[in-house]
Design an enzyme around this catalytic site. Sequence first.
Site, PDB file in Angstrom:
ATOM      1  N   GLY A  93     -23.640  20.237 -29.830  1.00  0.00           N
ATOM      2  CA  GLY A  93     -22.900  19.609 -28.731  1.00  0.00           C
ATOM      3  C   GLY A  93     -23.825  19.143 -27.611  1.00  0.00           C
TER       4      GLY A  93
ATOM      5  N   ILE B 281     -24.372  20.061 -24.238  1.00  0.00           N
ATOM      6  CA  ILE B 281     -25.214  21.029 -23.516  1.00  0.00           C
ATOM      7  C   ILE B 281     -26.085  21.788 -24.508  1.00  0.00           C
ATOM      8  CG2 ILE B 281     -25.156  23.167 -22.153  1.00  0.00           C
ATOM      9  CD1 ILE B 281     -22.812  21.998 -20.571  1.00  0.00           C
TER      10      ILE B 281
ATOM     11  N   GLY C  21     -18.267  26.258 -27.510  1.00  0.00           N
ATOM     12  CA  GLY C  21     -17.033  26.276 -26.725  1.00  0.00           C
ATOM     13  C   GLY C  21     -16.141  25.087 -27.041  1.00  0.00           C
TER      14      GLY C  21
ATOM     15  N   GLN D 255      -8.557  26.105 -13.208  1.00  0.00           N
ATOM     16  CA  GLN D 255      -8.373  24.654 -13.326  1.00  0.00           C
ATOM     17  C   GLN D 255      -6.977  24.351 -13.828  1.00  0.00           C
ATOM     18  OE1 GLN D 255     -10.078  21.805 -12.565  1.00  0.00           O
ATOM     19  NE2 GLN D 255      -8.307  20.716 -13.424  1.00  0.00           N
TER      20      GLN D 255
ATOM     21  N   GLN E  28      -5.873  24.523 -17.618  1.00  0.00           N
ATOM     22  CA  GLN E  28      -6.853  25.276 -18.410  1.00  0.00           C
ATOM     23  C   GLN E  28      -6.665  26.797 -18.290  1.00  0.00           C
ATOM     24  OE1 GLN E  28     -10.875  23.742 -17.483  1.00  0.00           O
ATOM     25  NE2 GLN E  28     -10.807  23.003 -19.596  1.00  0.00           N
TER      26      GLN E  28
ATOM     27  N   TYR F  40      -8.694  28.338 -21.150  1.00  0.00           N
ATOM     28  CA  TYR F  40     -10.145  28.163 -21.021  1.00  0.00           C
ATOM     29  C   TYR F  40     -10.683  28.969 -19.830  1.00  0.00           C
ATOM     30  CZ  TYR F  40     -14.478  25.282 -20.774  1.00  0.00           C
ATOM     31  OH  TYR F  40     -15.774  24.815 -20.748  1.00  0.00           O
TER      32      TYR F  40
ATOM     33  N   TYR G 283     -18.958  20.149 -14.063  1.00  0.00           N
ATOM     34  CA  TYR G 283     -18.613  19.020 -14.948  1.00  0.00           C
ATOM     35  C   TYR G 283     -19.881  18.225 -15.299  1.00  0.00           C
ATOM     36  CZ  TYR G 283     -13.654  19.947 -14.458  1.00  0.00           C
ATOM     37  OH  TYR G 283     -12.414  20.535 -14.530  1.00  0.00           O
TER      38      TYR G 283
HETATM   39  N1  CAA Z   1      -3.692  19.599  -9.233  1.00  0.00           N
HETATM   40  C1  CAA Z   1      -2.381  19.383  -8.951  1.00  0.00           C
HETATM   41  N2  CAA Z   1      -1.578  18.688  -9.750  1.00  0.00           N
HETATM   42  C2  CAA Z   1      -2.106  18.193 -10.874  1.00  0.00           C
HETATM   43  C3  CAA Z   1      -3.464  18.394 -11.225  1.00  0.00           C
HETATM   44  C4  CAA Z   1      -4.253  19.103 -10.331  1.00  0.00           C
HETATM   45  N3  CAA Z   1      -5.552  19.333 -10.582  1.00  0.00           N
HETATM   46  N4  CAA Z   1      -3.689  17.790 -12.401  1.00  0.00           N
HETATM   47  C5  CAA Z   1      -2.505  17.238 -12.793  1.00  0.00           C
HETATM   48  N5  CAA Z   1      -1.567  17.462 -11.869  1.00  0.00           N
HETATM   49  C6  CAA Z   1      -0.185  17.043 -11.872  1.00  0.00           C
HETATM   50  C7  CAA Z   1      -0.030  15.549 -12.037  1.00  0.00           C
HETATM   51  O1  CAA Z   1      -0.219  14.892 -10.811  1.00  0.00           O
HETATM   52  C8  CAA Z   1       1.398  15.442 -12.557  1.00  0.00           C
HETATM   53  O2  CAA Z   1       2.287  15.601 -11.465  1.00  0.00           O
HETATM   54  P1  CAA Z   1       3.715  14.839 -11.435  1.00  0.00           P
HETATM   55  O3  CAA Z   1       4.464  15.322 -12.652  1.00  0.00           O
HETATM   56  O4  CAA Z   1       4.315  15.317 -10.149  1.00  0.00           O
HETATM   57  O5  CAA Z   1       3.391  13.399 -11.483  1.00  0.00           O
HETATM   58  C9  CAA Z   1       1.535  16.688 -13.400  1.00  0.00           C
HETATM   59  O6  CAA Z   1       0.476  17.562 -13.001  1.00  0.00           O
HETATM   60  C10 CAA Z   1       1.366  16.410 -14.864  1.00  0.00           C
HETATM   61  O7  CAA Z   1       1.672  17.594 -15.508  1.00  0.00           O
HETATM   62  P2  CAA Z   1       1.917  17.619 -17.054  1.00  0.00           P
HETATM   63  O8  CAA Z   1       2.123  19.031 -17.483  1.00  0.00           O
HETATM   64  O9  CAA Z   1       2.973  16.620 -17.417  1.00  0.00           O
HETATM   65  O10 CAA Z   1       0.514  17.131 -17.505  1.00  0.00           O
HETATM   66  P3  CAA Z   1      -0.021  16.336 -18.725  1.00  0.00           P
HETATM   67  O11 CAA Z   1       0.592  16.837 -19.951  1.00  0.00           O
HETATM   68  O12 CAA Z   1       0.014  14.891 -18.415  1.00  0.00           O
HETATM   69  O13 CAA Z   1      -1.586  16.760 -18.678  1.00  0.00           O
HETATM   70  C11 CAA Z   1      -3.497  18.036 -18.083  1.00  0.00           C
HETATM   71  C12 CAA Z   1      -2.037  17.724 -17.782  1.00  0.00           C
HETATM   72  C13 CAA Z   1      -3.700  18.388 -19.517  1.00  0.00           C
HETATM   73  C14 CAA Z   1      -3.837  19.245 -17.240  1.00  0.00           C
HETATM   74  C15 CAA Z   1      -4.345  16.825 -17.684  1.00  0.00           C
HETATM   75  O14 CAA Z   1      -4.115  16.530 -16.332  1.00  0.00           O
HETATM   76  C16 CAA Z   1      -5.840  17.093 -17.870  1.00  0.00           C
HETATM   77  O15 CAA Z   1      -6.390  16.881 -18.922  1.00  0.00           O
HETATM   78  N6  CAA Z   1      -6.519  17.552 -16.788  1.00  0.00           N
HETATM   79  C17 CAA Z   1      -7.952  17.840 -16.811  1.00  0.00           C
HETATM   80  C18 CAA Z   1      -8.176  19.292 -17.036  1.00  0.00           C
HETATM   81  C19 CAA Z   1      -9.643  19.545 -16.930  1.00  0.00           C
HETATM   82  O16 CAA Z   1     -10.257  19.436 -15.887  1.00  0.00           O
HETATM   83  N7  CAA Z   1     -10.261  19.911 -18.051  1.00  0.00           N
HETATM   84  C20 CAA Z   1     -11.666  20.137 -18.075  1.00  0.00           C
HETATM   85  C21 CAA Z   1     -12.218  19.705 -19.393  1.00  0.00           C
HETATM   86  S1  CAA Z   1     -13.978  19.697 -19.400  1.00  0.00           S
HETATM   87  C22 CAA Z   1     -14.407  21.301 -19.451  1.00  0.00           C
HETATM   88  O17 CAA Z   1     -13.625  22.166 -19.600  1.00  0.00           O
HETATM   89  C23 CAA Z   1     -15.854  21.591 -19.285  1.00  0.00           C
HETATM   90  C24 CAA Z   1     -16.080  22.506 -18.162  1.00  0.00           C
HETATM   91  O18 CAA Z   1     -16.346  23.682 -18.412  1.00  0.00           O
HETATM   92  C25 CAA Z   1     -16.035  22.019 -16.774  1.00  0.00           C
END
Ligand code: CAA
Length: 246
Positions: free
Chosen positions: A13, A15, A89, A146, A149, A152, A184
């Site tokens: 991967g 990293i 991971g 997060q 997550q 995770y 990130y």
């Molecule tokens: N804070 C507050 N509200 C949030 C939010 C946040 N951080 N993120 C999403 N929302 C809200 C949206 O605004 C939306 O609100 P409304 O319904 O009022 O419009 C609502 O949440 C959407 O909720 P759903 O359950 O319908 O969400 P979804 O199915 O569309 O997807 C999710 C939600 C999967 C969390 C998507 O937002 C996502 O992928 N987020 C990123 C998560 C993330 O940061 N992952 C990190 C991956 S990388 C990694 O993990 C490596 C590392 O170690 C850093």
Amino acid sequence: MTQRTALVTGGTGGIGSAIIRYLAGQGHRVVTNYRDAAKAETWRQAMAADGIDVTMVPGDVSDPEASEAMIHAIEAQCGPVEILVNNAGITRDSTFHKMNYQQWMDVVNTNLNACFNVTRPVIEGMRARKWGRIVQISSINGQKGQYGQANYAAAKAGMHGFTISLAQENAKFGITVNTVSPGYVGTDMVMAVPEDVRAKIVAQIPVGRLGRPEEIAHAVAFLTGEETSWITGANLAINGGHYMGW
Ligand code: CAA
């Protein structure tokens, strides 16, 4: 420099590859595991083209028996594992009210239970030889949580609990155990986050950009070096200032 055998799980991967390059550059024998043989071979050839000879062993770190067999195969080929980086991971992001049991278990098995599966078969040898370096690659999201997550973040936070207990138990045996918590970083995992969501995340990073895999690898090389024998049980946050715990 003493040449060591270094196992970096999930080395193919973003990293993991950078960590392997860094440790190989320091003269260590580098090893990783794989699940997909065709993908692994393409990756191995790319590393070889850059002059990095990586020993590749099949093994799913989420499976205890497969992990034990993997460690035996590695030690037969390369000698005892002296540096272990628990890096493998995965994510299965979903808000918790929509998360299913499989998404929970897949993430906990691959990120957290793998620490047991892979470390357990190497720890006795490290204790007997009175030298070892173990690093968990956790995440900023294990520190701050997060949205999306719960699985995770729970697994990544658990990895540091593992670190600080193992650090205490093994300090007398010349083994250091530390955590690196990347923020990130511009890997496939982070690029899979929807672009609009990612842009909002980057806007929260004081340094103003995603991290580079080499910036994580540099820290792992530091913690696995001969000189860092007094750093144990630490959690090194590398996140562009995105989360400043203390
Ligand atoms: N804070 C507050 N509200 C949030 C939010 C946040 N951080 N993120 C999403 N929302 C809200 C949206 O605004 C939306 O609100 P409304 O319904 O009022 O419009 C609502 O949440 C959407 O909720 P759903 O359950 O319908 O969400 P979804 O199915 O569309 O997807 C999710 C939600 C999967 C969390 C998507 O937002 C996502 O992928 N987020 C990123 C998560 C993330 O940061 N992952 C990190 C991956 S990388 C990694 O993990 C490596 C590392 O170690 C850093």
